[in-house]
Design a protein around this motif. Structure first.
Motif, short mmCIF file in Angstrom:
data_model
loop_
_atom_site.label_atom_id
_atom_site.label_comp_id
_atom_site.label_asym_id
_atom_site.label_seq_id
_atom_site.Cartn_x
_atom_site.Cartn_y
_atom_site.Cartn_z
N THR A 82 0.83 -1.20 0.00
CA THR A 82 0.00 0.00 0.00
C THR A 82 0.88 1.26 0.00
O THR A 82 1.92 1.30 0.66
CB THR A 82 -0.95 -0.01 1.22
OG1 THR A 82 -1.76 1.15 1.18
CG2 THR A 82 -0.21 -0.02 2.55
N GLY A 83 0.47 2.25 -0.79
CA GLY A 83 1.17 3.54 -0.80
C GLY A 83 2.47 3.56 -1.58
O GLY A 83 3.24 4.52 -1.49
N THR A 84 2.76 2.54 -2.38
CA THR A 84 4.03 2.56 -3.13
C THR A 84 3.90 3.32 -4.45
O THR A 84 4.88 3.47 -5.17
CB THR A 84 4.51 1.11 -3.43
OG1 THR A 84 3.40 0.35 -3.87
CG2 THR A 84 5.12 0.48 -2.20
N GLY A 85 2.68 3.76 -4.77
CA GLY A 85 2.53 4.60 -5.96
C GLY A 85 1.93 3.89 -7.16
O GLY A 85 2.14 4.31 -8.29
N LYS A 86 1.14 2.84 -6.93
CA LYS A 86 0.56 2.08 -8.05
C LYS A 86 -0.42 2.97 -8.84
O LYS A 86 -0.39 3.01 -10.06
CB LYS A 86 -0.17 0.82 -7.52
CG LYS A 86 0.77 -0.13 -6.79
CD LYS A 86 0.07 -1.39 -6.33
CE LYS A 86 -0.93 -1.17 -5.21
NZ LYS A 86 -0.36 -0.75 -3.93
N ASP A 87 -1.27 3.65 -8.09
CA ASP A 87 -2.25 4.53 -8.73
C ASP A 87 -1.53 5.61 -9.54
O ASP A 87 -1.84 5.86 -10.71
CB ASP A 87 -3.13 5.14 -7.62
CG ASP A 87 -4.29 5.93 -8.17
OD1 ASP A 87 -4.09 6.67 -9.14
OD2 ASP A 87 -5.40 5.84 -7.60
N LEU A 88 -0.52 6.22 -8.91
CA LEU A 88 0.22 7.28 -9.58
C LEU A 88 0.90 6.78 -10.86
O LEU A 88 0.90 7.44 -11.89
CB LEU A 88 1.29 7.79 -8.60
CG LEU A 88 1.48 9.27 -8.50
CD1 LEU A 88 0.23 9.95 -8.00
CD2 LEU A 88 2.65 9.59 -7.56
N ARG A 135 2.84 7.21 0.80
CA ARG A 135 1.68 7.92 1.34
C ARG A 135 2.00 8.42 2.75
O ARG A 135 1.70 9.56 3.11
CB ARG A 135 0.45 7.03 1.36
CG ARG A 135 -0.76 7.74 1.94
CD ARG A 135 -2.00 6.88 1.96
NE ARG A 135 -2.50 6.60 0.62
CZ ARG A 135 -2.52 5.39 0.09
NH1 ARG A 135 -2.09 4.36 0.78
NH2 ARG A 135 -2.98 5.22 -1.12
#
Ligand SMILES: Nc1ncnc2c1ncn2[C@@H]1O[C@H](COP(=O)(O)OP(=O)(O)OP(=O)(O)O)[C@@H](O)[C@H]1O
Length: 662
Positions: A385-391, A570
């Motif tokens: 979580t929060g590693t930047g997948k969405d980005l 994040r």
């Protein structure tokens, strides 16, 4: 002095105002904010008694609620992920995030704070109830709707005494044409009042409006606006849709505020009036950012998005004597010939912008770049979580030839199983009880020509996996309720924080679907393994405070490098955001003193722990450190899992998993 509507009236003043109101039916000018006073007067007109109960207030049946949800399908779909996000921010603080339609009907609530939800339900603060002023008196939802403006209504400011235990902040949501669609609200126990809640709810409303605008006008001619160049392309930007003959046909609230326009100007103002530029010069400049002078103040940044309509056709852009909605009076007399076919439409290199020097992450970016314009190769992003997948998914879209087509993101974990099918595949009019009579195209079709990003694909229900697989094989979608199948063409990117191979082994993910999704598997490194933390910190500070040239002192950077960062980027971004907020006005160096308490404590736990690992420690040491960090944070949060998860920057589910429960 008159009281501002965005801060609560001090308790003594509100007591005095209520006494005056009950005794004389008036309140001395300035004792409470003008909008509140106007609202109290409306409540009297409605015949409400401050000490009474709402008589005959309507409550929607489940079928009526389903109908209202289907009617406001797009609003609800865009609001849900934002509400889940806001809920994470306020979890553990005795509050609920609520969405109401333009009549005050509560459509959706997010929040599982059971004791508060029970108390809220006792005053009907739950989906199905109507919170317009007419029925519930002065309240943030109803009063924001009546005023068409963000509103805080705190404790005794509520007209009905029975609602005095609440503190509420609400912001209206309008669509791109300026039509009021509803209200986003955070309601909680008045003792938990926080002055940032209104800002939070306003940002949430802005995010929803941004999504609504993009899904409606994202592939047409529009401009992005922001006071800072770095803000272009973010959810805080202003957006203005333009017709090919130079009329403003859509805008989000941010654009209206930046340009000093009103909702009435949509469909009635020319681009010239809105921006002080004629369409010809706007088009001639192309999509490079440009500064728009603004009298004495700093310039406004603007970037043109030419849109596929203009780019496809070489049509002459002809002026019209009347605005498209024929509601305005402005005359627009210039004839503009747009060499539309020649308009530059190069994507910007959003992937390069993510590269801050880590070799493993750079390798991910390079592999992603190789398949950018090969939509036949689906991409699967894996990472904590929060590693930047969405980005990364968005950057791939922005860097590809499809950058000016829709980017449609669906979080499979955030949608209830009952809604996800209609949400993804669409439905025909009357397909099920409560379906909109117009039907809905569904997110898969909305992504046509662009990119479909399925986040948390591991959480998709098994039954729907079979349908998705069929769509991927046949490249066409059949809406619920029958009707002809429609061809779809999208580049598919999926993401999961789980190892999907394990999900296949556990029988939760279909194997045949897995092989359809995993064209290229990209694994994003966790922050604790990245070697570019100082550069990332610099990048995040620059984004957070572009005009302040901030930096983090060396000792703190060293301590950061020893941190396990369970919430990854994040968590780091949130810690720096807090630090920037706490930093004194003129100061430029962030030290430990500006960090949130729990992170400061964790830095010491990490340093003081016997055998504290250095940056290159073994994975086992890191796991122990993570556990030490989690225990310290849980203790600091007095065992409150929601609060601890929030401070760690991870979801509660992740925290439970780390604790070995669930
Ligand atoms: N390369 C980066 N540069 C700057 N900030 C970043 C970067 N990557 C991630 N972030 C920050 O981290 C946050 C989380 O990123 P993102 O939502 O893309 O992660 P995720 O892996 O999709 O998380 P989740 O699995 O929880 O959905 C972003 O909002 C952003 O603030």
């Amino acid at each position: 002095m008159p009281h501002p509507p965005e801060a609560p009236t001090p308790p003594e003043r509100i007591r005095q105002a209520r006494r005056q109101w009950l005794d004389t039916g008036t309140v001395a000018t300035g004792l409470i904010a003008g909008p509140l006073q106007a609202s109290w007067a409306r409540c009297r007109e409605f015949g409400l008694q401050p000490q009474g109960r709402p008589q005959g207030a309507p409550h929607a049946s489940s079928a009526q609620l389903a109908r209202a949800l289907a009617h406001r399908h797009a609003l609800v779909a865009h609001a849900k992920p934002v509400m889940a996000f806001l809920n994470e921010q306020v979890q553990g603080s005795d509050s609920l995030v609520l969405l109401a339609d333009a009549h005050g009907l509560l459509l959706h609530a997010s929040g599982d704070d059971a004791p508060f939800a029970d108390r809220a339900a006792r005053v009907a603060l739950r989906p199905g109830a109507v919170w317009s002023e007419q029925w519930r008196g002065t309240n943030a939802i109803g009063t924001a709707l009546a005023e068409g403006a963000p509103m805080v209504v705190h404790a005794g400011e509520h007209y009905l005494e029975r609602n005095g235990f609440l503190t509420c902040a609400a912001a209206p949501i309008a669509d791109a044409t300026g039509q009021l669609l509803g209200v986003l609200d955070i309601s909680g126990d008045r003792r938990g009042y926080h002055r940032h809640t209104l800002a939070l709810v306003r940002s949430g409303a802005r995010m929803i409006e941004h999504q609504l605008f993009t899904s409606r006008h994202g592939s047409g001619l529009h401009v992005r606006l922001h006071a800072q160049i770095e803000g272009l392309g973010t959810v805080t930007e202003g957006l203005l849709a333009l017709s090919e003959d130079g009329w403003v046909t859509g805008a989000n609230t941010a654009a209206l505020e930046l340009l000093g326009l009103t909702r009435g100007d949509i469909g009635a103002a020319t681009v010239e009036r809105a921006l002080g530029l004629d369409l010809r010069s706007l088009l001639a400049h192309g999509p490079a950012p440009r500064a728009l002078p603004r009298g004495g103040s700093a310039p406004l940044w603007l970037r043109l998005e030419p849109g596929q309509t203009l780019r496809r056709s070489s049509a002459t852009v002809v002026s019209r004597a009347q605005p498209p909605a024929a509601t305005g009076t402005a005359a627009f007399s210039t004839t503009v010939s747009a060499p539309a076919a020649d308009l530059p439409s190069r994507p910007h290199d959003a992937l390069a912008a993510l590269d801050t020097g880590d070799a493993a992450f750079r390798a991910v970016l390079e592999r992603a770049r190789k398949v950018l314009d090969k939509p036949a190769v689906p991409v699967l992003l894996q990472g904590e979580t929060g590693t930047g997948k969405d980005l990364l998914a968005r950057a791939m879209h922005d860097s590809s030839q499809r950058h000016d087509k829709p980017f449609v993101a669906v979080n499979c974990a955030a949608l209830p199983e009952t809604l996800i099918e209609a949400e993804l595949f669409g439905y025909r009019p009357g397909a099920f009880t409560g379906a909109s009579r117009h039907g809905a195209p569904g997110r898969l079709r909305e992504a046509h020509g662009g990119t479909l990003f399925l986040d948390e694909i591991g959480d998709m229900p098994l039954a729907l996996q079979a349908r998705l697989l069929r769509v991927l094989q046949e490249r066409q979608v059949s809406p619920l309720g029958g009707g002809a199948a429609v061809a779809v063409d999208f580049r598919l990117i999926c993401a999961s924080h789980r190892k999907l191979k394990d999900e296949v082994a556990a029988g939760r993910l279909r194997e045949d679907l897995y092989y359809r999704l995993e064209g290229l598997l990209l694994t994003l490194p966790p922050l604790r393994e990245r070697t570019d933390l100082p550069a990332l910190v610099a990048r995040l500070l620059q984004a957070e405070a572009p005009d302040r040239a901030l930096h983090v002192d060396d000792a703190l950077i060293t301590a950061f490098c020893r941190q396990p960062w369970p919430g990854n980027l994040r968590q780091l971004a949130q810690a720096l955001r807090t630090a920037v907020a706490l930093l004194d006005g003129g100061a430029t160096q962030i030290t430990e003193a500006e960090l949130p308490d729990d992170l400061r404590a964790a830095l010491h736990t990490a340093v003081d722990a016997p055998g504290a690992p250095a940056t290159d420690s073994a994975a086992e040491d890191l796991r122990q450190l993570t556990n030490a960090r989690i225990r310290a944070t849980l203790a600091a949060a007095q065992g409150n899992v929601s609060a601890a998860a929030r401070r760690l920057g991870i979801s509660r589910n992740t925290l439970y998993r780390r604790l070995g429960i669930g």
